[in-house]
Design a protein around this motif. Structure first.
Motif, PDB file in Angstrom:
ATOM      1  N   HIS A  93       0.856  -1.181   0.000  1.00  0.00           N
ATOM      2  CA  HIS A  93       0.000   0.000   0.000  1.00  0.00           C
ATOM      3  C   HIS A  93       0.895   1.235   0.000  1.00  0.00           C
ATOM      4  O   HIS A  93       1.924   1.272   0.679  1.00  0.00           O
ATOM      5  N   THR A 124      -4.099   2.975   5.568  1.00  0.00           N
ATOM      6  CA  THR A 124      -4.244   4.390   5.866  1.00  0.00           C
ATOM      7  C   THR A 124      -3.406   5.193   4.869  1.00  0.00           C
ATOM      8  O   THR A 124      -2.527   4.655   4.201  1.00  0.00           O
ATOM      9  N   ASP A 125      -3.695   6.487   4.794  1.00  0.00           N
ATOM     10  CA  ASP A 125      -2.836   7.346   3.978  1.00  0.00           C
ATOM     11  C   ASP A 125      -1.604   7.720   4.802  1.00  0.00           C
ATOM     12  O   ASP A 125      -1.469   7.296   5.965  1.00  0.00           O
ATOM     13  N   GLN A 129      -4.770   8.587   8.125  1.00  0.00           N
ATOM     14  CA  GLN A 129      -6.230   8.634   7.991  1.00  0.00           C
ATOM     15  C   GLN A 129      -6.658   7.309   7.364  1.00  0.00           C
ATOM     16  O   GLN A 129      -6.224   6.963   6.265  1.00  0.00           O
ATOM     17  N   GLN A 130      -7.502   6.578   8.058  1.00  0.00           N
ATOM     18  CA  GLN A 130      -7.903   5.248   7.586  1.00  0.00           C
ATOM     19  C   GLN A 130      -8.682   5.335   6.277  1.00  0.00           C
ATOM     20  O   GLN A 130      -9.598   6.128   6.148  1.00  0.00           O
ATOM     21  N   GLN A 131      -8.305   4.478   5.318  1.00  0.00           N
ATOM     22  CA  GLN A 131      -8.970   4.424   4.018  1.00  0.00           C
ATOM     23  C   GLN A 131      -9.849   3.195   3.858  1.00  0.00           C
ATOM     24  O   GLN A 131     -10.861   3.249   3.181  1.00  0.00           O
ATOM     25  N   SER A 132      -9.422   2.065   4.436  1.00  0.00           N
ATOM     26  CA  SER A 132     -10.190   0.830   4.300  1.00  0.00           C
ATOM     27  C   SER A 132      -9.817  -0.154   5.404  1.00  0.00           C
ATOM     28  O   SER A 132      -8.775  -0.023   6.042  1.00  0.00           O
ATOM     29  N   ALA A 149     -14.546   0.156   2.468  1.00  0.00           N
ATOM     30  CA  ALA A 149     -13.817   1.418   2.324  1.00  0.00           C
ATOM     31  C   ALA A 149     -14.459   2.536   3.143  1.00  0.00           C
ATOM     32  O   ALA A 149     -15.678   2.583   3.321  1.00  0.00           O
ATOM     33  N   SER A 151     -14.604   5.541   2.156  1.00  0.00           N
ATOM     34  CA  SER A 151     -15.264   6.455   1.221  1.00  0.00           C
ATOM     35  C   SER A 151     -16.779   6.286   1.168  1.00  0.00           C
ATOM     36  O   SER A 151     -17.492   7.233   0.866  1.00  0.00           O
TER      37      SER A 151
END
Length: 184
Positions: A93, A124-125, A129-132, A149, A151
């Protein structure tokens, strides 16, 4: 009659104990002879089904700061007294892969005498910050996943292509675990 009931209870308890999955915790140094793929050892889980199968699940990562972030899960099984890699997967990732070590489970979902194991991790990015969120399931030499996700607020679950090949009892257990999981 009381003795018969006690004897049946004892026999049932022995049979249930024999079928249980056992998890053993040791210091990570105890696994120095395992040739794990990463540079950093994250955690190790030693799991067995009594007198049937012994496994060691090793999570490791690439060197700190390497991009993309890379995490490995290797499943070792003892065969004829020797530890061999039974399954191996690599996750990458561009941000950070976070292993949720406290969120895992071991069971024998279909009664085949083999350990079934699931682990939770998130992506996370760079700012963490959690993305999935992902459930990684190990059965034999194969891996299966469920993911959701941020999003879409973790509302839509996505399953790996091979997920439908799992026995119904295992799919049911994993789905229940996934639905109860606080993904945020």
């Amino acid at each position: 009659m009381k003795y018969i009931a006690l004897l049946l209870t004892l026999i049932s308890g022995i049979a249930a104990a024999d079928a249980q999955v056992t998890v053993i915790t040791r210091a990570t140094e105890a696994y120095g002879n395992f040739k794990f793929r990463g540079v950093r050892l994250l955690n190790v889980n030693e799991v067995r089904v009594a007198e049937k199968e012994e496994n060691v699940f090793v999570f490791s990562k690439a060197a700190k700061g390497i991009q993309p972030d890379t995490m490995y899960l290797q499943r070792y099984s003892k065969e004829k007294g020797v530890w061999v890699v039974k399954a191996d997967t690599m996750l990458t990732h561009t941000g950070i892969i976070m292993n949720w070590d406290a969120r895992k489970g071991f069971f024998d979902g279909d009664g085949d005498g083999s350990v079934d194991a699931y682990f939770i991790y998130s992506l996370t990015d760079a700012g963490q910050q959690q993305q999935s969120v992902h459930l990684l399931f190990s059965k034999g030499a194969a891996f299966y996943t469920i993911s959701a996700a941020a999003s879409d607020g973790y509302r839509q679950s996505r399953y790996s292509e091979n997920f439908d090949r799992l026995p119904p009892a295992i799919k049911k257990t994993l789905t229940e675990v996934w639905e109860r999981l606080d993904k945020e």
